[in-house]
Motif scaffolding. Structure first.
Motif, short mmCIF file in Angstrom:
data_model
loop_
_atom_site.label_atom_id
_atom_site.label_comp_id
_atom_site.label_asym_id
_atom_site.label_seq_id
_atom_site.Cartn_x
_atom_site.Cartn_y
_atom_site.Cartn_z
N LEU A 101 0.98 -4.87 -5.06
CA LEU A 101 1.37 -4.75 -6.46
C LEU A 101 1.00 -3.38 -7.02
CD1 LEU A 101 0.21 -8.18 -7.92
CD2 LEU A 101 2.56 -7.45 -7.54
N LYS A 102 -0.22 -2.94 -6.70
CA LYS A 102 -0.74 -1.71 -7.28
C LYS A 102 -1.67 -1.01 -6.30
CE LYS A 102 -1.13 0.93 -11.01
NZ LYS A 102 0.03 1.62 -11.62
N LYS A 103 -1.52 0.29 -6.18
CA LYS A 103 -2.40 1.12 -5.37
C LYS A 103 -3.22 1.97 -6.32
CE LYS A 103 -2.18 4.69 -1.75
NZ LYS A 103 -1.25 5.47 -0.88
N GLN A 104 -4.55 1.88 -6.23
CA GLN A 104 -5.39 2.49 -7.25
C GLN A 104 -6.22 3.68 -6.78
OE1 GLN A 104 -5.85 -1.15 -10.37
NE2 GLN A 104 -7.69 -0.45 -9.38
N VAL A 105 -6.16 4.00 -5.50
CA VAL A 105 -6.92 5.15 -4.99
C VAL A 105 -6.05 5.93 -4.02
CG1 VAL A 105 -9.18 4.05 -5.25
CG2 VAL A 105 -7.90 3.78 -3.12
N THR A 106 -6.50 7.14 -3.68
CA THR A 106 -5.80 7.97 -2.70
C THR A 106 -6.79 8.47 -1.67
OG1 THR A 106 -6.09 9.91 -4.12
CG2 THR A 106 -4.00 8.71 -4.31
N PRO A 107 -6.35 8.74 -0.45
CA PRO A 107 -7.25 9.26 0.59
C PRO A 107 -7.98 10.51 0.10
CG PRO A 107 -5.18 8.60 1.56
CD PRO A 107 -4.98 8.51 0.08
N GLY A 108 -9.24 10.61 0.52
CA GLY A 108 -10.07 11.74 0.11
C GLY A 108 -11.08 11.37 -0.96
N GLU A 109 -10.84 10.27 -1.65
CA GLU A 109 -11.77 9.83 -2.69
C GLU A 109 -12.99 9.15 -2.07
OE1 GLU A 109 -10.26 7.73 -6.11
OE2 GLU A 109 -8.21 8.40 -5.69
N LEU A 110 -14.08 9.18 -2.81
CA LEU A 110 -15.28 8.44 -2.43
C LEU A 110 -15.17 7.06 -3.06
CD1 LEU A 110 -18.11 8.52 -1.08
CD2 LEU A 110 -19.04 9.15 -3.33
N VAL A 111 -15.16 6.03 -2.22
CA VAL A 111 -15.02 4.66 -2.72
C VAL A 111 -16.28 3.87 -2.40
CG1 VAL A 111 -12.51 4.66 -2.56
CG2 VAL A 111 -13.86 3.95 -0.59
N SER A 112 -16.52 2.83 -3.17
CA SER A 112 -17.73 2.04 -3.00
C SER A 112 -17.43 0.57 -2.82
CB SER A 112 -18.66 2.23 -4.21
OG SER A 112 -18.00 1.86 -5.40
N THR A 113 -18.39 -0.14 -2.29
CA THR A 113 -18.24 -1.58 -2.07
C THR A 113 -17.89 -2.28 -3.39
OG1 THR A 113 -19.93 -1.45 -0.33
CG2 THR A 113 -19.38 -3.63 -1.18
N GLY A 114 -16.88 -3.13 -3.35
CA GLY A 114 -16.48 -3.86 -4.54
C GLY A 114 -15.42 -3.16 -5.37
N GLN A 115 -15.17 -1.88 -5.10
CA GLN A 115 -14.15 -1.14 -5.84
C GLN A 115 -12.76 -1.60 -5.40
OE1 GLN A 115 -14.51 3.12 -5.55
NE2 GLN A 115 -12.49 3.50 -6.46
N THR A 116 -11.85 -1.75 -6.35
CA THR A 116 -10.49 -2.18 -6.02
C THR A 116 -9.68 -1.02 -5.49
OG1 THR A 116 -10.54 -3.90 -7.75
CG2 THR A 116 -8.37 -3.22 -6.92
N LEU A 117 -9.18 -1.17 -4.26
CA LEU A 117 -8.33 -0.15 -3.65
C LEU A 117 -6.86 -0.45 -3.94
CD1 LEU A 117 -10.08 0.17 -0.17
CD2 LEU A 117 -10.60 1.39 -2.30
N ILE A 118 -6.48 -1.68 -3.67
CA ILE A 118 -5.11 -2.12 -3.95
C ILE A 118 -5.17 -3.55 -4.47
CG2 ILE A 118 -4.06 -0.66 -2.17
CD1 ILE A 118 -3.74 -3.19 -0.47
N MET A 119 -4.08 -3.99 -5.11
CA MET A 119 -3.95 -5.37 -5.55
C MET A 119 -2.73 -5.98 -4.87
SD MET A 119 -5.00 -5.34 -9.57
CE MET A 119 -3.95 -3.97 -10.06
#
Length: 219
Positions: A101-119
Motif C-alpha cells: 500500500l505504502k513505501k515509507q523509506v528508501t535505501p541508504g536510510e538508517l532504520v530501527s527496530t519497529g520502524q515502518t518500512l512498508i504497509m
C-alpha cells in the motif's frame, strides 16, 4: 364543461394519491425489511513491515502496488557486527501475501527496530466497514445477509454478511473531548459494523478506502 373539469381534477387527485401511497408503501417496506447506509467503505487489516534490527538499509526491492508472497525477501540491512550465523536478522521478508500500500523509506536510510518500512494488505481479506445509526442497531444480528454496491464498480451487486457489530460509537474514539459548556446539540451516533464478503473472489480489484453502499436484510 364544469363536469369535465371536475372529472379532470378528480383524476389528478386520484393519481396523486396513488403516487403518494406507492411512495409511502415503498419507504415502509424498505424501513421494515432493510437497513441501508451510504456511509460505508472498503477496509482491510493493514500490516506494517519492520526490520528486526537497527542499521543502514541497503536495499528495499518493492514498489507501491506490487504483489508479494509471504516470506519473500524484499530488503537487506547492513550487517555491521553481526556474525554470519545471525545473517537472517538483516534480511527483511514479507510477513503476508498481499500487495504494498505504502513505501515509507528508501535505501541508504538508517532504520530501527519497529520502524515502518512498508504497509501491506491481503486483498483476499478485504471487508466492508459500514457506519450504522444507533437507532437501527437493535435490528442487526450477526450473520444477516447484506447487499453491497461499491462505487468503483457502479451497478455491480455483491453479497456479504455481518461478522461483527462494534461495541462503541465512532465518537468514542475521537481525539477531541466533548463540549462541557454552552448549548448542547444531540447528534445521532454511528457504530461501525464489519461486513465480510460471501465470495472472496469479489475482493479482487477492490481498492482500500473506496466508497460503498450496503443494504442489510433484517427480515
Amino acid at each position: 364543461m364544469e363536469s369535465k373539469r371536475k372529472v379532470l381534477m378528480l383524476s389528478v387527485v386520484a393519481v396523486m394519491l396513488v403516487v403518494l401511497s406507492s411512495i409511502g408503501a415503498y419507504y415502509w417496506y424498505e424501513s421494515n425489511y432493510y437497513v441501508t447506509t451510504e456511509d460505508a467503505k472498503v477496509a482491510g487489516d493493514i500490516v506494517k513491515v519492520s526490520p528486526q534490527m537497527t542499521g543502514k538499509l541497503l536495499e528495499l526491492d518493492v514498489e507501491e502496488g506490487q504483489s508479494l508472497e509471504k516470506d519473500q525477501i524484499i530488503g537487506r540491512q547492513e550487517m555491521g557486527t553481526l556474525s554470519d550465523t545471525n545473517l537472517e536478522q538483516s534480511v527483511i521478508r514479507a510477513p503476508i501475501s498481499g500487495f504494498v500500500l505504502k513505501k515509507q523509506v528508501t535505501p541508504g536510510e538508517l532504520v530501527s527496530t519497529g520502524q515502518t518500512l512498508i504497509m501491506m494488505v491481503d486483498p483476499a481479506k478485504l471487508y466492508i466497514n459500514a457506519n450504522i445509526e444507533e437507532n437501527d442497531l437493535a435490528k442487526l444480528k450477526i450473520g444477516q445477509r447484506v447487499e453491497i454496491t461499491v462505487d468503483e464498480f457502479d451497478g455491480h451487486k455483491m453479497y456479504g454478511k455481518i461478522q461483527s457489530v462494534g461495541k462503541a460509537a465512532n465518537s468514542a474514539f475521537s481525539l477531541l473531548s466533548g463540549s462541557t459548556s454552552g448549548t448542547f446539540t444531540k447528534v445521532v451516533q454511528r457504530v461501525p459494523v464489519k461486513i465480510v464478503f460471501e465470495d472472496k473472489q469479489n475482493c479482487n480489484g477492490l481498492l482500500l478506502g473506496t466508497n460503498a453502499v450496503v443494504k442489510i436484510h433484517i427480515r
